[in-house]
Scaffold this motif. Structure first.
Motif: not given
Lengths: 298, 352
Positions: A169-178, A220-223, A277-285
């Motif tokens: 369900g999660l993959v299906y729902a969020y695939l477009p964001f990837m 890849i990081a953003a998605g 989530m803050m940690g992950l966004l920092t990692l992405q940046a």
């Protein structure tokens, strides 16, 4: 002429338009302050006090909520949620990358149509899409009836109300964001880069590994961050497709506010989630910055 | 500075618009009613407005806890009439969030059964008027489960053939009630030892569950995904309507008696309108229409006596008498022990 990041003029203090800039910025900044900073502060404050019997807060200072969140029971749920969200992200990447690659490399006139098709499910309400999966996956559902009709199985397969259904369900729902950020990253690649790589004797795999992958890393990081963050906070899918038996941290927080009326504990859990989530966004940046540095080879 | 001039005009227009919105004369306050979705006939509010001239708007909540959370957070502002279950009447009254009713404005109270005027959680209907009442039991497919279940234990420790085909309610009081009653304890127990035993039993039961389900359990019975579900009597009827093999039983250990009530918020700006609504629902023909529509028993004697007998034939639990209901255990507010219950239920549903 191409405009590169960093060449955009920065407003000097003497800029006669500085005041207008400030005025225009006041809107978004006020919005962020009011709807992001203030709620986060409130959550932080709530998490440090005791619950009232019927909800609300008793103003007695305590660290008990964080201590309780570290209890193996709840810590286990956090780990499980990270695992489920991570699994969904990995699968979404494996499915989304080839799809994005295909879209980005197909003829121009097809690209728009394919992109629209990729985001088409968003036009339908999330709940309805979840219930559609229930109809497809349940014991008497489409897949099981088909399998039994073909004589492939005698007993219905347990496809619903388990972790498999949640991840699906999660993959299906969020695939477009990837797919969307990957598409953006891949279509920015010049065909000449791959051509050059081939001319210099690299095989397909080597070109992919040395040229395409590093240059699409920001995509890849953003998605991945999108899919992971949305999956980690999701509570509808575990409830509907997981049957409420597998609890994710989103459900736990939802329950604390809406059924258990334990706002401080819910706030403590939410605060921990915000931290992750803050940690992950920092990692992405960080990843994007690094990729940009590597990308400035010209 | 042409741009600044426009900005100034924009600001003035915005201020005038907001001011006009705030100061504009408004019609008499309409009443806002929060009820469970589908728990009253769809046309009821329209008919009420047609008859009384009072505008009414419907808000919905999924659980008692949800509306309780909203009312606690906002002091009840924005709502006039709430539909909540009996323990929550006590909780709301203790917090001063609901208003005392004026019996003079609700003459149709006289239509209620004497039992419904003297319920322990709110004697003499000081704060609340019962809307529907009933009990919780096992709703099952008689063609799949035989012999018929008679004990809560058959739901909690199902035979091998029913493992993974059972659902339970996840709402804290009713989930706990199944565990407590199975062990012979009170549904209002505040004894930590009894609560701990019930918790262990319910964690064990979780291993055999198909799902926790408060809303669609009857459709899982109809589709055959489930063979036995913990259900409210009236909600089991939605399954019976689609498959006559579905039956309802109150286990021999006993069960709870719940009452869903109508209350008026203390913050209501139109209490007279809110009480007029309650009085309207209590009209015999309206309350009978409600019972036929939602398939729950209503505590309105005049309405129930006028009910089509065929209904009780098709849905036997509609015939459960007030006296039989009163013999079950009424759900009460637990005060501070409510915290223990919610924490226990969180720990049960969170267990792996």
């Amino acid at each position: 002429m191409t405009v590169r990041a960093g060449t955009i003029p920065v407003a000097a203090p003497a800029d006669p338009r500085a005041r207008e800039r400030l005025l225009l910025l006041a809107g978004p900044l006020g919005w962020i302050a009011l709807f992001l900073v203030v709620p986060c502060l409130l959550i932080g404050i709530y998490s440090l006090f005791e619950r009232g019997t019927y909800g609300g807060i008793e103003w007695n200072f305590t660290f008990e909520n964080f201590r309780r969140a570290a209890d193996p029971l709840y810590f286990g749920i956090l780990i499980k949620s990270l695992w489920i969200a991570g699994l969904a992200t990995a699968i979404a990447l494996l499915v989304g990358y080839p799809a994005a690659f295909l879209i980005a490399t197909s003829p121009e006139r097809w690209q728009k149509l394919l992109l629209v098709l990729a985001v088409l499910p968003f036009w339908t309400n999330y709940l309805i899409r979840s219930y559609a999966w229930i109809v497809i996956l349940n014991r008497e559902g489409a897949i099981n009836n088909l399998l039994r009709g073909l004589g492939l199985t005698s007993e219905p397969l347990p496809l619903l109300y388990n972790e498999f259904a949640i991840v699906l369900g999660l993959v299906y729902a969020y695939l477009p964001f990837m797919i969307l950020p990957l598409y953006a990253a891949i279509s920015r690649l010049g065909a000449d880069l791959i051509e050059a790589s081939t001319d210099l004797g690299a095989d397909g795999w080597r070109s992919f590994r040395r040229i395409i992958l590093p240059l699409t890393l920001p995509g890849i990081a953003a998605g991945s961050i999108f899919v992971f963050v949305y999956s980690l906070g999701n509570f509808i899918t575990p409830d509907l497709l997981g049957g409420g038996r597998t609890v994710m941290v989103g459900n736990l927080i939802y329950d604390q506010f809406l059924t258990a009326r334990d706002w401080p504990f819910g706030a403590a859990l939410a605060f921990i989630l915000i931290g992750i989530m803050m940690g992950l966004l920092t990692l992405q940046a960080f990843l994007i910055n690094r990729a940009r540095r590597i990308g400035t080879y010209d | 500075m042409n741009r600044n001039k426009w900005l100034g005009v924009l600001v003035v227009v915005a201020i005038v618009a907001v001011g006009a919105f705030l100061l504009w004369p408004r019609p008499p306050a309409k009443i806002v009613i929060s009820n469970w979705d589908g728990y009253m006939p769809a046309e009821l509010l329209q008919n009420f407005t047609k008859e009384t001239g009072i505008e009414a708007e419907l808000a919905v909540h999924a659980t008692n806890e949800e509306i309780m959370g909203k009312v606690t957070a906002g002091g009840g502002k924005g709502y006039d009439v709430l539909f909540v279950s009996s323990p929550f009447v006590e909780a709301l009254a203790k917090q001063g969030l609901i208003a005392e009713l004026d019996p003079g404005k609700i003459p149709n109270l006289a239509n209620l059964y004497p039992e419904a005027r003297a319920l322990a959680y709110d004697p003499n209907n000081k704060y609340s008027v019962p809307y529907a009442w009933g009990t919780t039991g096992i709703c099952y497919r008689s063609d799949l489960v035989s012999p018929a279940p008679t004990s809560w234990m058959e739901l909690l420790r199902p035979a091998d053939t029913h493992k993974g085909k059972v659902t339970m309610l996840a709402t804290d009081r009713w989930l706990m009630a199944a565990g407590l009653k199975a062990l012979g304890y009170s549904v209002n127990s505040t004894n930590p030892e009894e609560i701990a035993q019930a918790k262990a039993l319910l964690i064990e039961a979780k291993q055999h569950l198909l799902a926790y389900d408060d809303t669609t359990f009857y459709s899982k019975l109809v589709s055959g995904e489930a063979s036995m579900v913990q259900a409210w009597d009236g909600w089991c009827n939605y399954g019976i309507a689609e498959n006559a093999a579905i039956k309802f039983v109150v286990p021999r250990e006993g069960s709870d008696m719940w009452v869903d009530t109508m209350v008026v918020t203390a913050a209501s700006g139109n209490r007279d309108g809110a009480m007029a609504f309650i009085d309207y629902v209590l009209r015999p023909e309206v309350h009978r229409w409600v019972a036929e529509n939602i398939l729950y028993k209503v505590p309105n004697q005049v309405a129930m006596e006028a009910l089509d007998p065929a209904l009780a034939q098709q849905y036997p639990n509609i015939a459960i008498s007030p006296a039989e209901l009163m013999a079950l255990e009424q759900l009460r507010d637990l005060g501070d022990a409510q915290k223990t219950y919610t924490q226990t239920v969180t720990e049960i549903t969170a267990s792996q």
